[in-house]
Write a protein that holds these residues in place. Structure first.
Motif, PDB file in Angstrom:
ATOM      1  N   LEU A  47       0.823  -1.207   0.000  1.00 44.04           N
ATOM      2  CA  LEU A  47       0.000   0.000   0.000  1.00 44.04           C
ATOM      3  C   LEU A  47       0.859   1.259   0.000  1.00 44.04           C
ATOM      4  O   LEU A  47       0.509   2.263  -0.635  1.00 44.04           O
ATOM      5  N   ILE A  48       1.994   1.212   0.718  1.00 40.88           N
ATOM      6  CA  ILE A  48       2.932   2.338   0.659  1.00 40.88           C
ATOM      7  C   ILE A  48       3.454   2.511  -0.756  1.00 40.88           C
ATOM      8  O   ILE A  48       3.593   3.634  -1.269  1.00 40.88           O
ATOM      9  N   SER A  49       3.744   1.387  -1.408  1.00 43.33           N
ATOM     10  CA  SER A  49       4.207   1.424  -2.788  1.00 43.33           C
ATOM     11  C   SER A  49       3.137   2.011  -3.707  1.00 43.33           C
ATOM     12  O   SER A  49       3.444   2.770  -4.633  1.00 43.33           O
ATOM     13  N   CYS A  50       1.877   1.660  -3.469  1.00 46.81           N
ATOM     14  CA  CYS A  50       0.783   2.221  -4.267  1.00 46.81           C
ATOM     15  C   CYS A  50       0.649   3.724  -4.041  1.00 46.81           C
ATOM     16  O   CYS A  50       0.408   4.490  -4.993  1.00 46.81           O
ATOM     17  N   PHE A  51       0.799   4.159  -2.784  1.00 42.33           N
ATOM     18  CA  PHE A  51       0.787   5.596  -2.491  1.00 42.33           C
ATOM     19  C   PHE A  51       1.899   6.289  -3.266  1.00 42.33           C
ATOM     20  O   PHE A  51       1.689   7.358  -3.861  1.00 42.33           O
ATOM     21  N   ALA A  52       3.097   5.677  -3.259  1.00 39.15           N
ATOM     22  CA  ALA A  52       4.220   6.240  -4.017  1.00 39.15           C
ATOM     23  C   ALA A  52       3.897   6.278  -5.505  1.00 39.15           C
ATOM     24  O   ALA A  52       4.252   7.240  -6.206  1.00 39.15           O
ATOM     25  N   GLY A  53       3.205   5.240  -6.002  1.00 37.76           N
ATOM     26  CA  GLY A  53       2.811   5.238  -7.402  1.00 37.76           C
ATOM     27  C   GLY A  53       1.898   6.398  -7.731  1.00 37.76           C
ATOM     28  O   GLY A  53       2.040   7.034  -8.790  1.00 37.76           O
ATOM     29  N   GLY A  54       0.947   6.699  -6.849  1.00 38.11           N
ATOM     30  CA  GLY A  54       0.083   7.857  -7.048  1.00 38.11           C
ATOM     31  C   GLY A  54       0.853   9.159  -7.027  1.00 38.11           C
ATOM     32  O   GLY A  54       0.570  10.090  -7.803  1.00 38.11           O
ATOM     33  N   VAL A  55       1.849   9.237  -6.148  1.00 34.76           N
ATOM     34  CA  VAL A  55       2.698  10.429  -6.077  1.00 34.76           C
ATOM     35  C   VAL A  55       3.445  10.637  -7.395  1.00 34.76           C
ATOM     36  O   VAL A  55       3.478  11.739  -7.952  1.00 34.76           O
ATOM     37  N   PHE A  56       4.038   9.554  -7.913  1.00 34.03           N
ATOM     38  CA  PHE A  56       4.794   9.664  -9.157  1.00 34.03           C
ATOM     39  C   PHE A  56       3.878   9.959 -10.342  1.00 34.03           C
ATOM     40  O   PHE A  56       4.253  10.682 -11.269  1.00 34.03           O
ATOM     41  N   LEU A  57       2.675   9.393 -10.340  1.00 33.53           N
ATOM     42  CA  LEU A  57       1.722   9.673 -11.415  1.00 33.53           C
ATOM     43  C   LEU A  57       1.367  11.155 -11.439  1.00 33.53           C
ATOM     44  O   LEU A  57       1.329  11.787 -12.505  1.00 33.53           O
ATOM     45  N   ALA A  58       1.090  11.715 -10.257  1.00 31.15           N
ATOM     46  CA  ALA A  58       0.772  13.138 -10.171  1.00 31.15           C
ATOM     47  C   ALA A  58       1.978  13.995 -10.561  1.00 31.15           C
ATOM     48  O   ALA A  58       1.830  15.013 -11.259  1.00 31.15           O
ATOM     49  N   VAL A 203      11.118  12.017  -2.549  1.00 29.07           N
ATOM     50  CA  VAL A 203      12.339  11.309  -2.181  1.00 29.07           C
ATOM     51  C   VAL A 203      12.021  10.148  -1.243  1.00 29.07           C
ATOM     52  O   VAL A 203      12.679   9.099  -1.293  1.00 29.07           O
ATOM     53  N   PHE A 204      11.003  10.288  -0.400  1.00 29.11           N
ATOM     54  CA  PHE A 204      10.570   9.167   0.434  1.00 29.11           C
ATOM     55  C   PHE A 204      10.073   8.025  -0.454  1.00 29.11           C
ATOM     56  O   PHE A 204      10.435   6.859  -0.247  1.00 29.11           O
ATOM     57  N   SER A 205       9.263   8.363  -1.452  1.00 26.64           N
ATOM     58  CA  SER A 205       8.745   7.349  -2.372  1.00 26.64           C
ATOM     59  C   SER A 205       9.863   6.713  -3.181  1.00 26.64           C
ATOM     60  O   SER A 205       9.871   5.494  -3.413  1.00 26.64           O
TER      61      SER A 205
END
Length: 304
Positions: A47-58, A203-205
């Motif tokens: 789920l953290i990885s998915c959050f990071a994916g949303g961050v990178f998509l945005a 950078v966290f992601s």
């Protein structure tokens, strides 16, 4: 030293320190590196990885590409170039295909040397095969909840992690350059605060992705350290250009920014999102966390 220069140097140090702190949290905590954790541990990491994916998509759709298109169109208009061919979009596509070609070359070389480590999950079928030599239960595993089978066999490869780091680093230089080229201290502070918030999340992601790619801790530290230096480097370059009153090279900068944007498009849509969405566990919850990551970055962009 004039006040504007002091503000720029302060922004440089703040970006450096905050990026290092946020980047080393996942890299140094054993919890993120634990490959033998419980099912709950794996779900939380996913789920953290998915959050990071949303961050990178945005970051891709709302930050990197719009910034690049604005810069390249400004430079083309300033030079009076009216071309019917979509040059800005073509440059993004060029960056995309550069990464695609390089990755295929790397994977072909790995296969030529007998390196099948990336495909290991496909071969792990408990030793059972059908009469024609194909493993039994494969369709069931792909549709079931078994964590040992993934559709994306090249996911989280170290090469893709390096390209993600490279594209983000290029963009960070351009962000820092935007600060260094400002002529008023209020504008410097405004841009710096926005970049501080964005970059701390990114950078966290990035660090989470590097850890999940099984990159050696020493290399993760090196990646984070270099990435932390990129925005300050851009600020320093901008300060130098401002002090020297130089304006040339803006078009080259915009072209490089476009290539970096194409690289980021590839990493976002070919690596980050497919890896999690091709795994069947907790699909709706994963989509929710992708939306949350995207929404956080979208809100920050809106507030800018």
């Amino acid at each position: 030293m004039e006040y504007l220069l002091q503000v720029k140097i302060g922004a440089l140090l703040a970006l450096l320190l905050l990026t290092l702190i946020c980047g080393f949290i996942p890299a140094r905590l054993k919890w993120f590196r634990n490959a033998d954790g419980t099912e709950t541990h794996r779900v939380v990491l996913s789920l953290i990885s998915c959050f990071a994916g949303g961050v990178f998509l945005a970051a891709c759709l709302l930050d990197i590409i719009p910034d690049y298109l604005g810069d390249i169109n400004t430079e083309l208009d300033a030079r009076g170039l009216q071309i019917s061919f979509p040059v800005p979009e073509f440059i993004i596509a060029a960056g995309f295909f550069v990464v695609l070609i390089l990755e295929r070359i790397v994977l072909s070389c790995q296969q030529a040397h007998g390196d099948h480590e990336e495909r290991a999950p496909l071969m792990q079928t408990n030793g059972r095969e059908t009469a024609n030599g194909s493993p039994t239960g494969l369709d069931h595993d792909l549709e079931g909840s078994g964590p040992h089978v993934h559709v994306d066999f090249q996911a989280h490869s170290s090469f893709r992690s390096f390209m993600l780091f490279l594209s983000l680093s290029f963009h960070s230089v351009f962000e820092g350059l935007a600060i260094g080229l400002q002529s008023t201290d209020s504008r410097v502070l405004e841009i710096c605060i926005a970049i501080l918030v964005h970059k701390s999340i990114i950078v966290f992601s990035l660090s989470v992705k590097l850890v999940q790619s099984a990159v050696r801790p020493a290399w993760v530290a090196a990646y984070i350290g270099v990435f932390a230096v990129m925005s300050p480097l851009g600020i320093a370059i901008g300060i130098g250009l401002t002090e020297a009153a130089l304006t040339s090279g803006a078009l080259i900068q915009a072209i490089l920014e476009g290539l970096a944007a194409g690289t980021f498009v590839y990493i976002t849509f070919m690596e980050i999102l497919p890896h999690e969405l091709n795994s069947p566990e907790k699909q709706m919850l994963k989509v929710l966390f992708i939306l949350v990551g995207f929404s956080v970055m979208a809100a920050l962009t809106f507030l800018d």
